[in-house]
Motif scaffolding. Structure first.
Motif, PDB file in Angstrom:
ATOM      1  N   GLU A 235       0.782  -1.235   0.000  1.00 45.63           N
ATOM      2  CA  GLU A 235       0.000   0.000   0.000  1.00 45.63           C
ATOM      3  C   GLU A 235       0.813   1.283   0.000  1.00 45.63           C
ATOM      4  O   GLU A 235       0.255   2.349  -0.224  1.00 45.63           O
ATOM      5  N   THR A 236       2.120   1.192   0.240  1.00 39.08           N
ATOM      6  CA  THR A 236       2.966   2.388   0.177  1.00 39.08           C
ATOM      7  C   THR A 236       4.158   2.114  -0.727  1.00 39.08           C
ATOM      8  O   THR A 236       4.605   0.979  -0.870  1.00 39.08           O
ATOM      9  N   ASP A 237       4.671   3.197  -1.331  1.00 39.10           N
ATOM     10  CA  ASP A 237       5.827   3.038  -2.222  1.00 39.10           C
ATOM     11  C   ASP A 237       7.130   3.110  -1.422  1.00 39.10           C
ATOM     12  O   ASP A 237       7.116   3.191  -0.188  1.00 39.10           O
ATOM     13  N   ASP A 238       8.252   3.093  -2.124  1.00 36.09           N
ATOM     14  CA  ASP A 238       9.561   3.087  -1.461  1.00 36.09           C
ATOM     15  C   ASP A 238       9.834   4.363  -0.665  1.00 36.09           C
ATOM     16  O   ASP A 238      10.729   4.401   0.166  1.00 36.09           O
ATOM     17  N   ASN A 239       9.071   5.422  -0.936  1.00 37.46           N
ATOM     18  CA  ASN A 239       9.225   6.687  -0.225  1.00 37.46           C
ATOM     19  C   ASN A 239       8.253   6.817   0.939  1.00 37.46           C
ATOM     20  O   ASN A 239       8.176   7.868   1.563  1.00 37.46           O
ATOM     21  N   GLY A 240       7.480   5.751   1.200  1.00 36.91           N
ATOM     22  CA  GLY A 240       6.500   5.781   2.276  1.00 36.91           C
ATOM     23  C   GLY A 240       5.225   6.519   1.916  1.00 36.91           C
ATOM     24  O   GLY A 240       4.382   6.763   2.779  1.00 36.91           O
ATOM     25  N   LEU A 241       5.075   6.876   0.649  1.00 38.43           N
ATOM     26  CA  LEU A 241       3.879   7.590   0.195  1.00 38.43           C
ATOM     27  C   LEU A 241       2.742   6.601  -0.051  1.00 38.43           C
ATOM     28  O   LEU A 241       2.985   5.448  -0.411  1.00 38.43           O
ATOM     29  N   PRO A 242       1.500   7.040   0.115  1.00 40.95           N
ATOM     30  CA  PRO A 242       0.349   6.133  -0.033  1.00 40.95           C
ATOM     31  C   PRO A 242      -0.008   5.865  -1.494  1.00 40.95           C
ATOM     32  O   PRO A 242      -1.127   6.143  -1.942  1.00 40.95           O
ATOM     33  N   HIS A 243       0.948   5.329  -2.227  1.00 42.65           N
ATOM     34  CA  HIS A 243       0.757   4.980  -3.632  1.00 42.65           C
ATOM     35  C   HIS A 243       1.012   3.485  -3.771  1.00 42.65           C
ATOM     36  O   HIS A 243       2.174   3.057  -3.842  1.00 42.65           O
ATOM     37  N   PRO A 244      -0.042   2.668  -3.793  1.00 41.05           N
ATOM     38  CA  PRO A 244       0.127   1.209  -3.848  1.00 41.05           C
ATOM     39  C   PRO A 244       0.939   0.744  -5.054  1.00 41.05           C
ATOM     40  O   PRO A 244       0.842   1.304  -6.150  1.00 41.05           O
ATOM     41  N   LEU A 245       1.719  -0.278  -4.814  1.00 35.80           N
ATOM     42  CA  LEU A 245       2.535  -0.916  -5.848  1.00 35.80           C
ATOM     43  C   LEU A 245       2.112  -2.370  -5.986  1.00 35.80           C
ATOM     44  O   LEU A 245       1.798  -3.034  -5.003  1.00 35.80           O
TER      45      LEU A 245
END
Length: 175
Positions: A146-156
């Motif tokens: 649910e979070t990207d490598d930057n800790g942002l809430p952009h699911p991968l």
């Protein structure tokens, strides 16, 4: 390596055959591939903040391109796309916006699969066009975070080819 050909669909006319060579990365490619990455990322990842894209642009130029196994698609006027591999993991596949939809991404994927015989990658779930592209090329989703490598809430979505036995659907968000 010999030239590869792909059929390019132009917006103003019928499909035409264009010469496309896929070759290993050379240091002279850095500026043009970094620009392809940036323009394609701005188009596909409009949900990411500009400051993050600018920071990642520097990392692409300084670390990613020189340190990965990168294959460059070169058209009649120079580089039009690239794929970066870390063993069997695709770190990135980017095609210049003006060349997207002409078969270049598929050629790069095919080249990588021929080399490795197994591939995996992570794609932003919000990048619906990319998810559909990878599915058309035989990839399936095996895990979602649910979070990207930057800790942002952009699911991968982690996708791979070939698919695990019985796995055909992209995982849905957890409840």
């Amino acid at each position: 390596m010999g030239a590869m050909y792909c059929v390019a669909q132009t917006t103003s006319g019928p499909a035409r055959e264009t010469k496309l060579v896929i070759r290993p990365y050379a240091a002279d490619d850095n500026a043009s591939l970094t620009e392809i990455w940036y323009q394609a990322s701005r188009l596909s990842h409009g949900f990411l903040p500009d400051d993050l894209l600018l920071r990642q642009r520097r990392e692409i130029a300084e670390k990613y391109l020189p340190q990965t196994e990168t294959w460059v698609a070169v058209g009649e006027n120079g580089p039009v796309g690239f794929i970066g591999l870390m063993d069997t993991f695709i770190g990135g596949l980017f095609v210049a916006p003006e060349a997207q939809g002409s078969g270049i991404g598929g050629r790069l994927l095919g080249h990588a699969f021929d080399l490795k015989r197994k591939l995996a990658l992570e794609v932003y779930a919000a990048n619906h066009r990319a998810v559909a592209f990878y599915r058309r090329h035989g990839f399936c989703g095996v895990r979602r975070r649910e979070t990207d490598d930057n800790g942002l809430p952009h699911p991968l979505i982690l996708m791979q080819k070939p698919c695990p036995t019985g796995q055909r659907a992209t995982p849905r968000p957890s409840a």
